[in-house]
Motif scaffolding. Structure first.
Motif, PDB file in Angstrom:
ATOM      1  N   CYS A   1      -2.033  46.152  38.583  1.00 16.85           N
ATOM      2  CA  CYS A   1      -1.908  44.794  38.608  1.00 16.85           C
ATOM      3  C   CYS A   1      -0.970  44.092  37.465  1.00 16.85           C
ATOM      4  O   CYS A   1       0.061  43.612  37.368  1.00 16.85           O
ATOM      5  CB  CYS A   1      -2.715  43.697  38.897  1.00 16.85           C
ATOM      6  N   TYR A   2      -1.474  44.660  36.241  1.00 15.77           N
ATOM      7  CA  TYR A   2      -0.880  44.221  35.049  1.00 15.77           C
ATOM      8  C   TYR A   2       0.429  44.831  34.809  1.00 15.77           C
ATOM      9  O   TYR A   2       1.380  44.478  34.367  1.00 15.77           O
ATOM     10  CB  TYR A   2      -1.797  44.673  33.702  1.00 15.77           C
ATOM     11  N   MET A   3       0.441  46.195  35.160  1.00 13.02           N
ATOM     12  CA  MET A   3       1.675  46.806  35.281  1.00 13.02           C
ATOM     13  C   MET A   3       2.908  46.242  36.233  1.00 13.02           C
ATOM     14  O   MET A   3       4.186  45.880  35.462  1.00 13.02           O
ATOM     15  CB  MET A   3       1.689  48.216  35.813  1.00 13.02           C
TER      16      MET A   3
ATOM     17  N   SER B   1      25.515  47.136  48.421  1.00 13.57           N
ATOM     18  CA  SER B   1      26.635  47.515  47.430  1.00 13.57           C
ATOM     19  C   SER B   1      26.164  48.589  46.473  1.00 13.57           C
ATOM     20  O   SER B   1      26.949  49.023  45.598  1.00 13.57           O
ATOM     21  CB  SER B   1      27.199  46.313  46.710  1.00 13.57           C
ATOM     22  N   ASP B   2      24.906  49.106  46.711  1.00 11.33           N
ATOM     23  CA  ASP B   2      24.411  50.047  45.576  1.00 11.33           C
ATOM     24  C   ASP B   2      25.036  51.624  46.071  1.00 11.33           C
ATOM     25  O   ASP B   2      24.387  52.079  47.287  1.00 11.33           O
ATOM     26  CB  ASP B   2      22.828  49.900  45.510  1.00 11.33           C
ATOM     27  N   GLN B   3      25.603  52.232  45.440  1.00 12.15           N
ATOM     28  CA  GLN B   3      26.002  53.362  45.536  1.00 12.15           C
ATOM     29  C   GLN B   3      24.883  54.535  44.921  1.00 12.15           C
ATOM     30  O   GLN B   3      25.229  55.806  45.111  1.00 12.15           O
ATOM     31  CB  GLN B   3      27.422  53.763  45.236  1.00 12.15           C
ATOM     32  N   ASP B   4      24.236  54.123  43.800  1.00 13.62           N
ATOM     33  CA  ASP B   4      23.272  55.171  43.193  1.00 13.62           C
ATOM     34  C   ASP B   4      21.975  55.451  43.951  1.00 13.62           C
ATOM     35  O   ASP B   4      21.365  54.526  44.306  1.00 13.62           O
ATOM     36  CB  ASP B   4      22.794  54.355  41.858  1.00 13.62           C
ATOM     37  N   THR B   5      22.011  56.747  44.532  1.00 21.16           N
ATOM     38  CA  THR B   5      20.896  57.089  45.285  1.00 21.16           C
ATOM     39  C   THR B   5      20.077  58.070  44.504  1.00 21.16           C
ATOM     40  O   THR B   5      18.977  58.473  44.860  1.00 21.16           O
ATOM     41  CB  THR B   5      21.249  57.901  46.557  1.00 21.16           C
ATOM     42  N   ASP B   6      20.439  57.992  42.982  1.00 20.58           N
ATOM     43  CA  ASP B   6      19.520  59.231  42.288  1.00 20.58           C
ATOM     44  C   ASP B   6      18.512  58.584  41.452  1.00 20.58           C
ATOM     45  O   ASP B   6      17.417  58.963  41.104  1.00 20.58           O
ATOM     46  CB  ASP B   6      20.544  59.839  41.180  1.00 20.58           C
ATOM     47  N   ASN B   7      18.650  57.125  41.233  1.00 23.30           N
ATOM     48  CA  ASN B   7      17.588  56.360  40.398  1.00 23.30           C
ATOM     49  C   ASN B   7      16.657  55.589  41.113  1.00 23.30           C
ATOM     50  O   ASN B   7      17.281  54.955  42.328  1.00 23.30           O
ATOM     51  CB  ASN B   7      18.324  55.477  39.408  1.00 23.30           C
ATOM     52  N   ARG B   8      15.674  55.417  40.612  1.00 25.38           N
ATOM     53  CA  ARG B   8      14.703  54.474  41.379  1.00 25.38           C
ATOM     54  C   ARG B   8      13.782  53.748  40.139  1.00 25.38           C
ATOM     55  O   ARG B   8      13.496  54.202  39.420  1.00 25.38           O
ATOM     56  CB  ARG B   8      13.589  54.871  42.470  1.00 25.38           C
ATOM     57  N   PHE B   9      14.004  52.367  40.003  1.00 21.96           N
ATOM     58  CA  PHE B   9      13.084  51.729  39.201  1.00 21.96           C
ATOM     59  C   PHE B   9      11.567  51.444  39.676  1.00 21.96           C
ATOM     60  O   PHE B   9      10.701  51.503  38.870  1.00 21.96           O
ATOM     61  CB  PHE B   9      13.823  50.284  39.014  1.00 21.96           C
ATOM     62  N   ILE B  10      11.570  50.912  40.871  1.00 27.97           N
ATOM     63  CA  ILE B  10      10.166  50.613  41.484  1.00 27.97           C
ATOM     64  C   ILE B  10       9.772  51.648  42.473  1.00 27.97           C
ATOM     65  O   ILE B  10      10.315  51.956  43.269  1.00 27.97           O
ATOM     66  CB  ILE B  10      10.183  49.187  42.205  1.00 27.97           C
ATOM     67  N   GLY B  11       8.453  52.007  41.857  1.00 25.97           N
ATOM     68  CA  GLY B  11       7.930  53.374  42.803  1.00 25.97           C
ATOM     69  C   GLY B  11       6.685  53.900  42.077  1.00 25.97           C
ATOM     70  O   GLY B  11       6.275  53.232  40.878  1.00 25.97           O
ATOM     71  N   GLN B  12       6.329  54.956  42.476  1.00 18.86           N
ATOM     72  CA  GLN B  12       4.945  55.614  41.973  1.00 18.86           C
ATOM     73  C   GLN B  12       5.372  56.014  40.533  1.00 18.86           C
ATOM     74  O   GLN B  12       4.361  56.247  39.953  1.00 18.86           O
ATOM     75  CB  GLN B  12       4.425  56.825  42.866  1.00 18.86           C
ATOM     76  N   GLN B  13       6.329  56.318  40.121  1.00 16.64           N
ATOM     77  CA  GLN B  13       6.569  56.779  38.664  1.00 16.64           C
ATOM     78  C   GLN B  13       6.191  55.608  37.690  1.00 16.64           C
ATOM     79  O   GLN B  13       5.864  55.968  36.467  1.00 16.64           O
ATOM     80  CB  GLN B  13       8.359  57.023  38.444  1.00 16.64           C
ATOM     81  N   LEU B  14       6.116  54.281  38.123  1.00 19.16           N
ATOM     82  CA  LEU B  14       5.616  53.552  37.142  1.00 19.16           C
ATOM     83  C   LEU B  14       4.102  53.559  37.188  1.00 19.16           C
ATOM     84  O   LEU B  14       3.594  53.228  35.844  1.00 19.16           O
ATOM     85  CB  LEU B  14       5.820  51.957  37.924  1.00 19.16           C
ATOM     86  N   TYR B  15       3.510  54.303  37.874  1.00 21.35           N
ATOM     87  CA  TYR B  15       1.839  54.213  37.634  1.00 21.35           C
ATOM     88  C   TYR B  15       1.407  55.604  37.156  1.00 21.35           C
ATOM     89  O   TYR B  15       0.236  55.956  36.917  1.00 21.35           O
ATOM     90  CB  TYR B  15       1.217  54.264  39.145  1.00 21.35           C
ATOM     91  N   VAL B  16       2.367  56.380  36.769  1.00 23.48           N
ATOM     92  CA  VAL B  16       1.987  57.975  36.040  1.00 23.48           C
ATOM     93  C   VAL B  16       1.191  57.477  34.938  1.00 23.48           C
ATOM     94  O   VAL B  16       1.601  56.663  33.739  1.00 23.48           O
ATOM     95  CB  VAL B  16       3.386  58.389  35.446  1.00 23.48           C
TER      96      VAL B  16
END
Length: 183
Positions: free
Chosen positions: A93-95, A70-85
């Motif tokens: 692991c703490y992150m 039911s997710d129509q949003d393909t532009d956003n991502r929460f979990i991914g490599q951007q968390l590790y910038v």
């Protein structure tokens, strides 16, 4: 005299046993990495067995698949490599522990808990992983971690209900990232 000889033999046998059995075990045990104490090294580690539980993996992936449908949003991502910038590998692991805390508290235990089946089970599982990592601390500067977490939560808040649904749809990614960063 016989008791002295018998005591000497027992003592010699005990020494032999220690040298043959215990010493190789001590020599074969891994040492903590240089610069880290043993407690710091093990505090940010989960046993692989948590990720080998087919029941929980199936529940987590099924819940994510239902939410993605039911997710129509393909532009956003929460979990991914951007968390590790700007995050050092020893802080990943703490992150992920912090990301799990946010997802459990702000998403899975919110009004979304009754929207999909398995939500409560997955929330309990992720909360238990977070609890296992309770002694996991960051090393170095915390600013980048907090900045990346704030960007994620801000984006989730802006999307409102859709943001929570997207976060649930990414639980499979969260599961995989936690496994990779913490085992």
């Amino acid at each position: 005299m016989a008791s002295v000889q018998s005591s000497t033999r027992r003592f010699a046998a005990w020494i032999f046993c220690c040298c043959c059995c215990c010493l190789p075990l001590l020599l074969a045990s891994p040492l903590p990495p240089k610069g880290l104490g043993a407690s710091a090294h093990h505090a940010c580690r989960l046993r692989k067995i948590y990720f080998q539980l087919p029941y929980m993996r199936n529940r987590t992936y099924t819940l994510a698949a239902m939410a993605r449908a039911s997710d129509q949003d393909t532009d956003n991502r929460f979990i991914g490599q951007q968390l590790y910038v700007n995050i050092h590998e020893n802080n990943r692991c703490y992150m992920m522990k912090r990301v799990m805390e946010i997802i459990v508290k702000d998403v899975l235990l919110s009004e979304a808990r009754d929207q999909y089946p398995y939500t409560r089970e997955v929330a309990q599982f992720l909360a238990s992983l977070t609890s296992e990592l309770s002694r996991c601390k960051f090393s170095g500067h915390k600013e980048h971690i907090e900045k990346n977490l704030e960007e994620m939560t801000s984006k989730m808040r802006k999307l409102g209900v859709n943001g929570k649904n997207k976060a649930i749809g990414e639980l499979n990614l969260l599961f995989d990232y936690v496994e990779k960063a913490c085992t």
